[in-house]
Design an enzyme around this catalytic site. Structure first.
Site, short mmCIF file in Angstrom:
data_model
loop_
_atom_site.label_atom_id
_atom_site.label_comp_id
_atom_site.label_asym_id
_atom_site.label_seq_id
_atom_site.Cartn_x
_atom_site.Cartn_y
_atom_site.Cartn_z
N THR A 40 43.93 25.11 1.70
CA THR A 40 44.19 24.95 3.13
C THR A 40 44.81 23.59 3.45
O THR A 40 44.39 22.56 2.93
CB THR A 40 42.89 25.11 3.93
OG1 THR A 40 42.28 26.35 3.57
CG2 THR A 40 43.15 25.10 5.42
N GLU A 41 45.80 23.61 4.31
CA GLU A 41 46.46 22.39 4.77
C GLU A 41 46.37 22.29 6.29
O GLU A 41 46.19 23.30 6.97
CB GLU A 41 47.94 22.40 4.36
CG GLU A 41 48.15 22.43 2.87
CD GLU A 41 49.62 22.40 2.49
OE1 GLU A 41 49.91 22.32 1.30
OE2 GLU A 41 50.48 22.46 3.40
N SER A 74 45.12 30.21 7.30
CA SER A 74 45.15 31.31 6.33
C SER A 74 46.55 31.62 5.82
O SER A 74 46.72 32.47 4.95
CB SER A 74 44.56 32.58 6.97
OG SER A 74 43.21 32.38 7.35
N ILE A 91 38.19 21.15 2.31
CA ILE A 91 38.02 21.40 0.88
C ILE A 91 36.55 21.29 0.49
O ILE A 91 35.98 20.19 0.42
CB ILE A 91 38.88 20.43 0.03
CG1 ILE A 91 40.33 20.46 0.52
CG2 ILE A 91 38.77 20.80 -1.44
CD1 ILE A 91 40.96 21.84 0.56
N THR A 92 35.95 22.42 0.21
CA THR A 92 34.55 22.48 -0.19
C THR A 92 34.37 21.88 -1.58
O THR A 92 35.08 22.23 -2.52
CB THR A 92 34.07 23.95 -0.21
OG1 THR A 92 34.15 24.49 1.10
CG2 THR A 92 32.63 24.03 -0.70
N GLN A 129 37.11 39.16 -4.76
CA GLN A 129 35.83 38.57 -5.16
C GLN A 129 35.41 37.47 -4.20
O GLN A 129 34.23 37.36 -3.84
CB GLN A 129 35.89 38.01 -6.58
CG GLN A 129 34.58 37.32 -6.99
CD GLN A 129 34.50 37.03 -8.47
OE1 GLN A 129 34.79 37.88 -9.29
NE2 GLN A 129 34.10 35.81 -8.82
N GLU A 130 36.36 36.64 -3.77
CA GLU A 130 36.02 35.57 -2.83
C GLU A 130 35.45 36.14 -1.55
O GLU A 130 34.44 35.65 -1.01
CB GLU A 130 37.26 34.73 -2.54
CG GLU A 130 37.00 33.59 -1.58
CD GLU A 130 38.21 32.71 -1.34
OE1 GLU A 130 38.20 31.92 -0.37
OE2 GLU A 130 39.19 32.82 -2.11
N GLN A 149 16.55 34.82 18.99
CA GLN A 149 16.08 35.09 20.35
C GLN A 149 14.57 35.31 20.39
O GLN A 149 13.89 34.90 21.34
CB GLN A 149 16.80 36.32 20.92
CG GLN A 149 16.52 36.59 22.38
CD GLN A 149 17.19 35.58 23.32
OE1 GLN A 149 18.08 34.84 22.89
NE2 GLN A 149 16.74 35.53 24.55
N GLY A 188 12.37 29.28 22.61
CA GLY A 188 12.85 27.90 22.56
C GLY A 188 12.70 27.26 21.20
O GLY A 188 13.50 26.40 20.81
#
Length: 382
Positions: A127-128, A133, A158-159, A244-245, A339, A343
Site C-alpha cells: 500500500t502507498e 487497494s 505496513i504491518t 489465502q490472505e 450492547q 456502559g
C-alpha cells in the site's frame, strides 16, 4: 455443530499453541498493547517450539507440512484467549507464502532457517499513500542498474514494518500504457540497506499490539539476487495469494466473534439488573441466540473454504464471499455483544471493548467489503 476440519495432529498442535498463548502471551499482552508491538523474543519462542516453521521445508529447519489448517488453529487459540497475534498472523499467512512459492535455492538457504526460528521477521510493502487497494497504481520504482535495482518511493500501513528484517517491496520496474498491471516486481529490502528508513508508527483505534508503520526508500540499492520470482510478474503473484490472505481475515473474524459470544455469556450470567441476572431477560436470550446462529453459519462457510484452500481450489470469488460474510457477521455480533455489557462494554478494561475496536479493520484490510462485492458481482456476470 461438529466440525470435520481438523485431524489429531492439528489438535495436538492446538494444545501446544494454547499452552504457549496462556503462558507467554496473555500475562504480557496489555504491556504489548501499550508498547504498540510484539517483542522479538515472542517470535524466538514461537520459533523454538516449531510454531513458525510448520510450512518451511525440513532441510531448512521447518516442519515440511504445507497445511493452512495449522495457521487456522493458531488464530483460533489466540482469539479464544482474547488476544491477537497480528504480526505473527501476517508473517505466516500473508508473507511466508511468497517466500515459499518464489524464493530460489540460494534465497531459501539464506532466509528460510531464520524464518523458521523467528530470528528473521518480515513485512510486505504494497500500500502507498493515495493508492489504497489499487495495486496497479503503485508508483514506487525500481530501476535496474547492473546487478542492482535502485528503489525509490514510499509505503504506508505496513504491518510489522517496525521490526522487519526482510521487507518484500512491490515496485514498478517498467510501465505499459496498455496494461497498468504489468511491470510490477517483488524485491526483498533488508534492514540496514542505505536509503531504507522507517517513518512514524501509526496510531490505530484497534489491534494495538500490532505495529503499523510508514516506510521510505531513497535510492536503495537492492541486489538482483533479492528479487522474488520474475521481473514484471508481481501482479500475478499478488493475485495468487489473495484468496489465502482474505481467508485469513475471515478466520480471525469468526474466531473473535465466537470469543465475544463466550465472554458475553459469562458476563450476563454474573451481571445483575433490577435484581435479576441480565441473562434471565428475554432480550438477552434472543440477542445471544441470534449471534450464536450467525457465528455457526459463518463457521460452516469458513470451514468449507478452508478445505477448498487446502485442496488448492479456493477461487477468488469464493474467498471474497467468505471474507465479506464473515467480517460483516463479526461486526454485527461484536456490536450486539458489547450492547449487553452496557456502559461497562465501553470501558477499555473489558475485553469486549478491544474485540469491538479490533473488529473494525477486518472490513477494510485485505480488500474492503465493497471490493469483495465487486469481485462477487463480476463472478455473477454483472
Amino acid at each position: 455443530m461438529r466440525r470435520d476440519l481438523f485431524t489429531p495432529d492439528h489438535e495436538a498442535f492446538r494444545e501446544l499453541a494454547r499452552d504457549f498463548i496462556a503462558k507467554e502471551v496473555v500475562p504480557h499482552y496489555s504491556d504489548w498493547e501499550k508498547a504498540g508491538q510484539l517483542p522479538r523474543e515472542v517470535f524466538h519462542k514461537l520459533g523454538s517450539l516449531g510454531l513458525l516453521g510448520v510450512a518451511i521445508p525440513e532441510e531448512y529447519g521447518g516442519g515440511g507440512v504445507a497445511d493452512y489448517r495449522y495457521n487456522v488453529v493458531l488464530q483460533e487459540e489466540a482469539a479464544r484467549a482474547l488476544v491477537t497475534l497480528g504480526t505473527v498472523r501476517t508473517q505466516l499467512d500473508v508473507i511466508l507464502p511468497y517466500f515459499l512459492a518464489y524464493a530460489n535455492h540460494e534465497q531459501r538457504e539464506r532466509w528460510f532457517p531464520g524464518l523458521a526460528t523467528g530470528s528473521l521477521l518480515t513485512a510486505i510493502a504494497m500500500t502507498e499513500p493515495g493508492t489504497g487497494s489499487d495495486l496497479a497504481g503503485i508508483r514506487t520504482t525500481a530501476v535496474r542498474d547492473a546487478d542492482h535495482y535502485l528503489v525509490n518511493g514510499a509505503k504506508t500501513f505496513i504491518t510489522g514494518g517496525l521490526l522487519a528484517d526482510l521487507v518484500i517491496v512491490v515496485a514498478r520496474t517498467s510501465t505499459d500504457p496498455d496494461d497498468r498491471r504489468a511491470g510490477l516486481t517483488l524485491l526483498v529490502v533488508e534492514d540496514g540497506m542505505p536509503g531504507f528508513t522507517r517513518g512514524r508508527t501509526l496510531e490505530k483505534i484497534g489491534i494495538k499490539a500490532q505495529d503499523t508503520v510508514e516506510l521510505a526508500f531513497d535510492d536503495v540499492r537492492v541486489p538482483v539476487a533479492n528479487r522474488l520470482g520474475e521481473e514484471g510478474a508481481a501482479f500475478g503473484y499478488l493475485g495468487h495469494n489473495l484468496p489465502q490472505e482474505r481467508l485469513t481475515v475471515a478466520v480471525g473474524s469468526v474466531a473473535q466473534a465466537a470469543a465475544a459470544l463466550e465472554a458475553t455469556i459469562a458476563y450476563v450470567k454474573e451481571r445483575k439488573a433490577f435484581g435479576k441476572p441480565v441473562a434471565s431477560f428475554q432480550n438477552t436470550k434472543f440477542e445471544l441466540a441470534a449471534v450464536a446462529t450467525e457465528i455457526e453459519a459463518a463457521q460452516a462457510m469458513l470451514d468449507r473454504a478452508v478445505l477448498a484452500l487446502v485442496a488448492g481450489d479456493l477461487s477468488g470469488p469464493d474467498a471474497a464471499k467468505t471474507k465479506l460474510f464473515c467480517t460483516e457477521m463479526q461486526a454485527r455480533a461484536v456490536d450486539r455483544c458489547l450492547q449487553l455489557f452496557g456502559g461497562y462494554g465501553y470501558m477499555q478494561e473489558q475485553a469486549i471493548a478491544r474485540l469491538y475496536t479490533d473488529a473494525r479493520i477486518t472490513r477494510i484490510y485485505g480488500g474492503t467489503s465493497e471490493v469483495m462485492k465487486v469481485i462477487v458481482a463480476k463472478s455473477l456476470g454483472l
